[in-house]
Design a protein around this motif. Structure first.
Motif, short mmCIF file in Angstrom:
data_model
loop_
_atom_site.label_atom_id
_atom_site.label_comp_id
_atom_site.label_asym_id
_atom_site.label_seq_id
_atom_site.Cartn_x
_atom_site.Cartn_y
_atom_site.Cartn_z
N PHE A 47 0.83 -1.21 0.00
CA PHE A 47 0.00 0.00 0.00
C PHE A 47 0.87 1.26 0.00
N LEU A 91 -8.15 6.06 -1.01
CA LEU A 91 -7.44 7.14 -0.31
C LEU A 91 -6.54 7.96 -1.22
N GLY B 183 -4.68 4.41 5.99
CA GLY B 183 -4.73 3.21 5.15
C GLY B 183 -4.07 2.02 5.84
N ILE B 184 -2.91 2.28 6.45
CA ILE B 184 -2.21 1.19 7.16
C ILE B 184 -3.08 0.70 8.31
N TYR B 186 -6.34 0.75 8.44
CA TYR B 186 -7.42 -0.07 7.86
C TYR B 186 -6.92 -1.49 7.61
N ILE B 187 -5.70 -1.60 7.04
CA ILE B 187 -5.17 -2.92 6.69
C ILE B 187 -5.03 -3.78 7.94
N PHE B 188 -4.42 -3.19 8.98
CA PHE B 188 -4.24 -3.98 10.20
C PHE B 188 -5.57 -4.32 10.85
N LEU B 190 -8.43 -4.71 9.34
CA LEU B 190 -9.10 -5.70 8.50
C LEU B 190 -8.53 -7.10 8.75
N PHE B 191 -7.21 -7.19 8.76
CA PHE B 191 -6.61 -8.51 8.97
C PHE B 191 -6.79 -8.96 10.42
N VAL B 194 -10.09 -10.57 10.32
CA VAL B 194 -9.98 -11.90 9.71
C VAL B 194 -9.43 -12.89 10.72
#
Lengths: 204, 215
Positions: A47, A91, B183-184, B186-188, B190-191, B194
């Motif tokens: 990203f 974004l 964004g970072i 969101y990624i963490f 989200l996972f 999961v």
């Protein structure tokens, strides 16, 4: 590497979306519980790295790292790249919602191919061979992505050779740089966490 | 204990690399370049200026520019020069949709609303009604009026030039730190979700396994 909204026709978009959905399904199935944090870390890297522009060449190009993702994550690179591309779209306004499938596929498919082509080779005893293969992996992933994007653009009226020439030339510096980055990352991982690379391939 | 230590150290190393990567990437944010083409257009007199650029300011050279009216008819087309610029005389006094197509699948559009040039364009041919009436009353020449309007337009263009430049420059800015760190996050998140779902499945499977053993 991100195709904008409104460039591609519906059949190309749908094909991309279907292929991506299949890839993500396989990736999610093969993603072990213990592997999830690793997927998250590499998704973040993917990203963020798109913001690092390579200032050589005629157009705006950036690092992608899909070769590294494929090598370390295997099929889990598909969901990782999907999440990365979706957030880049939301974004940073790269690509778009309708091109999400196509853009994910053009970056994730080469990652998977790299995983099968170089996955075993990078564990080679001779460190020189391993480094050369890692470089080839980074290089090849971008080359293949460029060709896939060119293939998508055929249907817009641009001829394949013309589009491929522009894309490959623009990404040549990126290919070299990614090769170096992947080689360094793997050398590092081999030192501190060799089981990560071996285990990935055995599991896949 | 020994077995425990080794993986923890290597995870530490992985996280260190990630942290270093982010630290290296953050200073670049101010001069971030991305992968998206932008279009900006403004009106000066009877000419529309179009500029194509990538975030961070790199010009989109030799890109196709197409101009459409609201009905979707293509009015004209051309290519940007080495500064990423293209200009054309106003072809039609309607909203103009300017579509810029750069190489490698980059495309964007910009709409110039009709109100941006209606008054400028109409002044030489037909001055507004009230002006015409007052012109008759004061027996001033209409040509003087249109000259005056032309002067005002030119003065306004000159005065507004820095503002337009400011707007153009502002639009060139890339993603902010908020967006990147967000964004970072969101990624963490989200996972993490999961992992949580998978851990519940795992537990359930274990529980049902235990139950079948008991039974």
């Amino acid at each position: 590497m991100h195709i904008s909204e409104g460039v591609l026709s519906a059949p190309v978009l749908l094909t991309g979306a279907a292929l991506t959905a299949a890839g993500v399904a396989v990736g999610l199935k093969k993603m072990d519980y213990e592997k999830i944090p690793q997927v998250a870390v590499l998704t973040s890297a993917f990203f963020v790295v798109s913001l690092i522009r390579v200032p050589v060449g005629p157009s705006a190009v950036h690092l992608v790292l899909n070769g590294l993702l494929g090598l370390v994550l295997g099929w889990a690179a598909f969901p990782a790249i999907l999440v990365g591309v979706a957030l880049q779209g939301l974004l940073f306004q790269f690509g778009g919602l309708t091109t999400l499938g196509v853009n994910t596929f053009t970056m994730a498919m080469p990652a998977i191919l790299c995983y099968y082509l170089f996955g075993r080779g990078i564990a080679h005893k001779h460190s020189g061979v391993a480094t050369a293969l890692a470089f080839a992996c980074g290089f090849f992933a971008i080359l293949l992505s460029s060709l896939l994007v060119a293939l998508c653009l055929i249907f817009t009226g641009e001829s394949f050779l013309q589009a491929a020439k522009v894309l490959v030339l623009a990404h040549l510096p990126v290919m070299v740089l990614e090769g170096v980055v992947v080689a360094f990352c793997l050398a590092f991982l081999m030192k501190v966490k060799p089981e990560l690379l071996g285990a990935t391939h055995a599991a896949g | 204990m020994l077995l425990d230590r080794k993986p923890r150290r290597s995870w530490g190393a992985t996280l260190t690399v990630l942290a270093l990567g982010i630290i290296v990437a953050l200073p670049m944010v101010s001069q971030v370049w991305a992968h998206k083409v932008n279009v900006f257009a403004w009106v000066e007199g009877d000419t529309v200026f179009v500029e194509g650029y990538f975030p961070g300011g790199k010009k989109s050279q030799d890109s196709l520019v197409e101009v459409f009216n609201p009905a979707g008819t293509k009015l004209l087309e051309g290519r940007t020069n080495e500064k990423g610029e293209f200009s054309f005389k106003i072809p039609e006094r309607t909203d103009l949709k300017i579509v810029l197509t750069a190489s490698m699948g980059h495309k964007n559009d910009f709409i110039v609303p009709a109100r941006d040039f209606v008054e400028v364009g109409s002044s030489p041919s037909s001055p507004p009604q009230s002006f015409a009436v007052s012109a008759k009353d004061s027996s001033a020449h209409p040509t003087d009026l249109s000259q005056l309007e032309g002067m005002i337009d030119r003065a306004l263009d000159r005065k507004l030039a820095p503002v337009i430049k400011l707007i153009r420059d502002t639009r060139k800015e890339g993603p902010t730190i908020t967006e990147i760190v967000g964004g970072i996050g969101y990624i963490f998140g989200l996972f993490g979700l999961v992992m949580y779902l998978k851990s519940r499945n795992k537990k359930r499977r274990q529980e049902s396994g235990d139950r079948s053993l008991e039974g």
